[in-house]
Design a protein around this motif. Structure first.
Motif, PDB file in Angstrom:
ATOM      1  N   GLN A   3       1.163  10.502  20.984  1.00 49.37           N
ATOM      2  CA  GLN A   3       2.583  10.259  21.204  1.00 49.37           C
ATOM      3  C   GLN A   3       3.022  10.853  22.545  1.00 49.37           C
ATOM      4  O   GLN A   3       3.741  10.204  23.304  1.00 49.37           O
ATOM      5  CB  GLN A   3       3.357  10.937  20.081  1.00 49.37           C
ATOM      6  CG  GLN A   3       4.509  10.164  19.569  1.00 49.37           C
ATOM      7  CD  GLN A   3       5.097  10.867  18.359  1.00 49.37           C
ATOM      8  OE1 GLN A   3       5.296  12.087  18.361  1.00 49.37           O
ATOM      9  NE2 GLN A   3       5.379  10.115  17.328  1.00 49.37           N
ATOM     10  N   ARG A  39      -0.797  -5.867  16.667  1.00 48.04           N
ATOM     11  CA  ARG A  39      -0.572  -4.748  15.765  1.00 48.04           C
ATOM     12  C   ARG A  39      -1.765  -4.489  14.843  1.00 48.04           C
ATOM     13  O   ARG A  39      -2.196  -3.354  14.667  1.00 48.04           O
ATOM     14  CB  ARG A  39       0.676  -5.004  14.923  1.00 48.04           C
ATOM     15  CG  ARG A  39       0.959  -3.901  13.920  1.00 48.04           C
ATOM     16  CD  ARG A  39       1.986  -4.333  12.922  1.00 48.04           C
ATOM     17  NE  ARG A  39       3.301  -4.448  13.518  1.00 48.04           N
ATOM     18  CZ  ARG A  39       4.141  -3.427  13.638  1.00 48.04           C
ATOM     19  NH1 ARG A  39       3.799  -2.248  13.180  1.00 48.04           N
ATOM     20  NH2 ARG A  39       5.309  -3.584  14.195  1.00 48.04           N
ATOM     21  N   ARG A  76      -2.451  12.235  16.399  1.00 53.14           N
ATOM     22  CA  ARG A  76      -1.349  11.295  16.496  1.00 53.14           C
ATOM     23  C   ARG A  76      -0.242  11.832  17.393  1.00 53.14           C
ATOM     24  O   ARG A  76       0.291  11.112  18.228  1.00 53.14           O
ATOM     25  CB  ARG A  76      -0.798  11.012  15.096  1.00 53.14           C
ATOM     26  CG  ARG A  76       0.019   9.762  15.010  1.00 53.14           C
ATOM     27  CD  ARG A  76       0.461   9.550  13.561  1.00 53.14           C
ATOM     28  NE  ARG A  76       0.886   8.193  13.322  1.00 53.14           N
ATOM     29  CZ  ARG A  76       2.035   7.680  13.741  1.00 53.14           C
ATOM     30  NH1 ARG A  76       2.852   8.422  14.443  1.00 53.14           N
ATOM     31  NH2 ARG A  76       2.348   6.424  13.485  1.00 53.14           N
ATOM     32  N   GLU A  91      -3.369  -0.159  14.369  1.00 52.57           N
ATOM     33  CA  GLU A  91      -1.999   0.050  13.907  1.00 52.57           C
ATOM     34  C   GLU A  91      -1.397   1.350  14.421  1.00 52.57           C
ATOM     35  O   GLU A  91      -0.224   1.384  14.797  1.00 52.57           O
ATOM     36  CB  GLU A  91      -1.946  -0.001  12.375  1.00 52.57           C
ATOM     37  CG  GLU A  91      -2.018  -1.426  11.905  1.00 52.57           C
ATOM     38  CD  GLU A  91      -1.742  -1.582  10.428  1.00 52.57           C
ATOM     39  OE1 GLU A  91      -1.262  -0.616   9.804  1.00 52.57           O
ATOM     40  OE2 GLU A  91      -2.013  -2.668   9.915  1.00 52.57           O
ATOM     41  N   VAL A  92      -2.214   2.424  14.420  1.00 53.90           N
ATOM     42  CA  VAL A  92      -1.656   3.709  14.832  1.00 53.90           C
ATOM     43  C   VAL A  92      -1.151   3.631  16.274  1.00 53.90           C
ATOM     44  O   VAL A  92      -0.024   4.029  16.581  1.00 53.90           O
ATOM     45  CB  VAL A  92      -2.696   4.835  14.681  1.00 53.90           C
ATOM     46  CG1 VAL A  92      -2.162   6.134  15.231  1.00 53.90           C
ATOM     47  CG2 VAL A  92      -3.074   4.998  13.218  1.00 53.90           C
ATOM     48  N   GLU A 111       5.506   1.805  19.628  1.00 51.19           N
ATOM     49  CA  GLU A 111       6.806   1.340  19.157  1.00 51.19           C
ATOM     50  C   GLU A 111       7.773   2.520  18.962  1.00 51.19           C
ATOM     51  O   GLU A 111       8.947   2.430  19.301  1.00 51.19           O
ATOM     52  CB  GLU A 111       6.614   0.579  17.840  1.00 51.19           C
ATOM     53  CG  GLU A 111       7.676  -0.465  17.630  1.00 51.19           C
ATOM     54  CD  GLU A 111       7.370  -1.368  16.439  1.00 51.19           C
ATOM     55  OE1 GLU A 111       6.318  -1.199  15.806  1.00 51.19           O
ATOM     56  OE2 GLU A 111       8.213  -2.231  16.156  1.00 51.19           O
ATOM     57  N   GLU A 112       7.225   3.629  18.454  1.00 55.23           N
ATOM     58  CA  GLU A 112       8.070   4.815  18.282  1.00 55.23           C
ATOM     59  C   GLU A 112       8.638   5.262  19.624  1.00 55.23           C
ATOM     60  O   GLU A 112       9.829   5.586  19.743  1.00 55.23           O
ATOM     61  CB  GLU A 112       7.248   5.971  17.678  1.00 55.23           C
ATOM     62  CG  GLU A 112       6.965   5.803  16.194  1.00 55.23           C
ATOM     63  CD  GLU A 112       5.819   6.685  15.721  1.00 55.23           C
ATOM     64  OE1 GLU A 112       5.533   7.714  16.354  1.00 55.23           O
ATOM     65  OE2 GLU A 112       5.190   6.327  14.702  1.00 55.23           O
ATOM     66  N   MET A 113       7.770   5.287  20.634  1.00 57.65           N
ATOM     67  CA  MET A 113       8.220   5.760  21.942  1.00 57.65           C
ATOM     68  C   MET A 113       9.146   4.758  22.612  1.00 57.65           C
ATOM     69  O   MET A 113      10.014   5.118  23.395  1.00 57.65           O
ATOM     70  CB  MET A 113       7.019   6.047  22.848  1.00 57.65           C
ATOM     71  CG  MET A 113       6.305   7.310  22.472  1.00 57.65           C
ATOM     72  SD  MET A 113       7.451   8.696  22.487  1.00 57.65           S
ATOM     73  CE  MET A 113       7.539   9.106  20.795  1.00 57.65           C
ATOM     74  N   LYS A 114       8.948   3.487  22.295  1.00 63.67           N
ATOM     75  CA  LYS A 114       9.870   2.457  22.802  1.00 63.67           C
ATOM     76  C   LYS A 114      11.274   2.743  22.261  1.00 63.67           C
ATOM     77  O   LYS A 114      12.259   2.685  23.004  1.00 63.67           O
ATOM     78  CB  LYS A 114       9.377   1.079  22.346  1.00 63.67           C
ATOM     79  CG  LYS A 114      10.312  -0.055  22.672  1.00 63.67           C
ATOM     80  CD  LYS A 114      10.439  -1.032  21.516  1.00 63.67           C
ATOM     81  CE  LYS A 114      11.801  -1.661  21.502  1.00 63.67           C
ATOM     82  NZ  LYS A 114      12.210  -2.116  20.191  1.00 63.67           N
ATOM     83  N   ILE A 115      11.339   3.095  20.987  1.00 63.31           N
ATOM     84  CA  ILE A 115      12.637   3.395  20.387  1.00 63.31           C
ATOM     85  C   ILE A 115      13.217   4.681  20.987  1.00 63.31           C
ATOM     86  O   ILE A 115      14.383   4.733  21.358  1.00 63.31           O
ATOM     87  CB  ILE A 115      12.501   3.533  18.855  1.00 63.31           C
ATOM     88  CG1 ILE A 115      12.191   2.165  18.252  1.00 63.31           C
ATOM     89  CG2 ILE A 115      13.767   4.101  18.241  1.00 63.31           C
ATOM     90  CD1 ILE A 115      11.870   2.201  16.782  1.00 63.31           C
ATOM     91  N   ASN A 143       1.951   1.511  16.507  1.00 67.51           N
ATOM     92  CA  ASN A 143       3.104   2.217  15.953  1.00 67.51           C
ATOM     93  C   ASN A 143       3.607   3.302  16.896  1.00 67.51           C
ATOM     94  O   ASN A 143       4.818   3.460  17.073  1.00 67.51           O
ATOM     95  CB  ASN A 143       2.737   2.854  14.613  1.00 67.51           C
ATOM     96  CG  ASN A 143       2.631   1.816  13.521  1.00 67.51           C
ATOM     97  OD1 ASN A 143       3.177   0.724  13.642  1.00 67.51           O
ATOM     98  ND2 ASN A 143       1.917   2.142  12.457  1.00 67.51           N
TER      99      ASN A 143
END
Lengths: 189, 403
Positions: free
Chosen positions: B140, B77, B136, B81-82, B88-92, B85
């Motif tokens: 994504q 991480r 960003r 970081e970007v 992780e956002e797309m994992k969620i 992150n």
């Protein structure tokens, strides 16, 4: 002759029971998915509560006279923590949404302070909060999709019979009630 | 979404069985043709051995071989970081069980790929060029596309079919070699049943010529379809198709000349990238040929931009049919049935990060991967300390302060 009839009847019963079990398992799977999706939202909401005091402190150092905005954020955070024990998903969604709005205005205000915007700590917090906000909205999206699937299954025939027998309840959506987000998307060609 | 995965699994099994049948037929006819009656068994054995060997290698090490060929390096991480992150956002958003491993490739050409045979054991890799060029939300979109590949089990699926294509090609190659160098002498000794053997031989030759070509065409057609599906998944996950559209436009505009690693990227792994890194294999950008791994980028962008009403699979399918003029969409019927109304998100009003900041972030990630540490100096300089100098006093080259 008789035993053939018997076997056919037996086979039909086995298939029928197997089918019932499959529906029941699908319902359980969906209910667990909903539970799991909600805990994902919860994790991110908690993360946000933890980040906010830090952010408020950092902004205070550079923009102390934006007291109103800062207080609004602190107050909204406290409110969100207060209702976080409640079972009502809708009430939580409403309060969390207010917190999102106050944070947005805090970041909008901070655009006016170049020193603050150059602060490494602030930039880190900003990225952290941006990603937490995104994660909240994606977790909510996934949660709502799962709720939709569960609710459809509990309403539609024939799974609704099994759902009624084993007391599968409909789940509540984590909805954002906000004028701007309700508007139809703009269409461009 | 689950409907789609299930429908993919069914189709992939059928296709693999059909291709396996081709492979075995080639082995059997080849054996009969070269060695006379009874030789079919030997041919069959050779075919099976080739297939099993290739499958085992790619199943157990394809993942790591691929990552090492491309020079990808695993990050934590803190390294970027970007990127972390966003993954992780797309994992969620995709509801994946575990966080995939994240890799960075030091390459100025923007590109990204995913590997891993199941969602619990997946990796995504992006190049530094991609990190520097995309905003960003575009990043994504690209990561969402890769997550789509992982969720739809494309990596495993393309691997299984890729292995089949490879096995068929290898067997045909062996057969052709035997035809030229070995077969004849042996055939003359067995004079009985010469006619049947000749027929077998002809069938074998036809199979050896046709099977590899057919297998490849099928493989590429599937690969293109998977790209559309991953695009549809990406818009379903992000609820914002424009992000992927503008990312694709940027990336394809920048891959004019082959990436410096293009020679390393063989044909088997090319379909895993978001845009084929070998421009020649990509076609002219307007039309897809039978042998391109990816659909034309312009068409992918147009479809994403035509999704006016919503971001779901149904909306993608409608846009696909409108743009391509084809009567049948790309999304399996059963998942269309299950599709619900999905609204498009508004673009977020975050100011775009400056290009220079993004470059800094990605180069910092590389420094960290090379075990450099950072010391922020009071004059604003960030000192990058190589591992062999750590623990010593270092003078800032700008202001002379000691650290």
């Amino acid at each position: 002759m008789e035993w053939i009839v018997l076997i056919v009847i037996l086979a039909v019963i086995i298939i029928f029971v197997g089918w019932l079990i499959a529906i029941y398992n699908a319902l359980v799977r969906l209910r667990n998915a909903v539970k799991n999706a909600f805990s994902q939202i919860d994790v991110q909401l908690k993360r946000r509560y933890d980040l906010i005091p830090n952010l408020v402190e950092t902004v205070k150092g550079y923009a102390a006279h934006e007291r109103e905005t800062l207080e609004a954020v602190t107050k909204a955070r406290q409110q969100a923590i207060d209702v976080s024990g409640l079972d009502s998903v809708q009430e939580r969604a409403r309060v969390e949404n207010m917190l999102t709005q106050t944070l947005k205005s805090l970041f909008a205000v901070s655009e006016n302070y170049p020193d603050l915007k150059a602060n490494e700590n602030f930039l880190k917090l900003q990225e952290e909060l941006t990603t937490t906000e995104n994660k909240i909205s994606f977790a909510r999206q996934f949660y709502n999709d799962s709720v939709m699937q569960l609710n459809n299954k509990t309403e539609m025939f024939p799974s609704n019979i099994i759902a009624g027998m084993f007391n599968f309840k409909q789940a509540e959506f984590f909805e954002v009630e906000e004028e701007a987000e309700r508007e139809a998307p703009e269409v461009k060609f | 979404m689950w409907e789609q995965i299930r429908s993919n699994q069914r189709k992939s099994i059928i296709l693999v069985i059909v291709m396996a049948f081709f492979l075995l037929a080639m082995g059997w006819f080849g054996g009969e043709g070269f060695y006379g009656p009874g030789g079919g068994t030997i041919g069959l054995m050779i075919a099976i051995i080739v297939w099993i060997l290739l499958t085992l290698t790619s199943y157990f090490s394809g993942h790591s071989i691929f990552l090492s060929i491309s020079g990808a390096r695993k990050i934590k991480r803190e390294d970027h970081e970007v990127l972390w992150n966003v993954v992780e956002e797309m994992k969620i958003a995709s509801g994946m069980p575990n966080m995939p491993a994240v890799y960075i490739v030091d390459d100025p050409t923007p590109n990204a790929f995913a590997t891993g045979r199941s969602p619990d054991k997946a990796s995504v890799a992006v190049t530094t060029g991609l990190l520097e060029r995309l905003t960003r939300s575009e990043l994504q979109g690209v990561i969402a596309h890769e997550m789509g590949h992982i969720q739809n089990r494309d990596v495993l699926y393309m691997m299984m079919i890729g292995v089949m294509v490879g096995a068929i090609a290898l067997l045909a190659d062996i057969g052709v070699r035997m035809l030229f160098y070995g077969g004849r002498g042996r055939r003359r000794t067995s004079s009985g049943g010469g006619q049947a053997q000749a027929i077998m031989m002809i069938v074998a030759i036809v199979l050896m010529i046709l099977a590899p070509i057919v297998a490849q065409i099928v493989y590429f057609a599937i690969s293109r379809k998977r790209e559309y599906l991953a695009d549809a998944s990406a818009s379903q996950f992000t609820r914002y198709p424009e992000a992927l559209a503008s990312a694709l436009e940027k990336i394809s505009g920048l891959i004019r000349k082959p990436s410096k690693d293009a020679d390393k990227v063989n044909r088997i792994i090319a379909p895993s990238y978001i845009i084929n890194p070998i421009p020649a294999a990509r076609g002219s950008g307007e039309k897809a040929s039978l042998f391109s791994t990816h659909p034309p980028t312009k068409e992918r962008v147009r479809i994403l931009r035509a999704m006016a009403g919503g971001a779901g699979f149904g909306d993608y399918d409608m846009a696909f049919r409108r743009v391509t003029g084809k009567p049948v969409g790309v999304i399996p019927f059963r998942s269309l049935e299950a599709a619900e109304k999905v609204e498009i998100k508004k673009p977020d009003d975050m100011p775009a990060e400056k290009h220079i900041d993004r470059v800094r972030q990605s180069t910092d990630a590389l420094w960290r991967l090379n075990k450099y540490t950072f010391i922020p100096c009071d004059c604003g300089t960030k000192l990058k300390v190589p591992p062999e100098l750590q623990g010593q006093r270092i003078t800032c080259p700008h202001c002379g302060r000691k650290h």
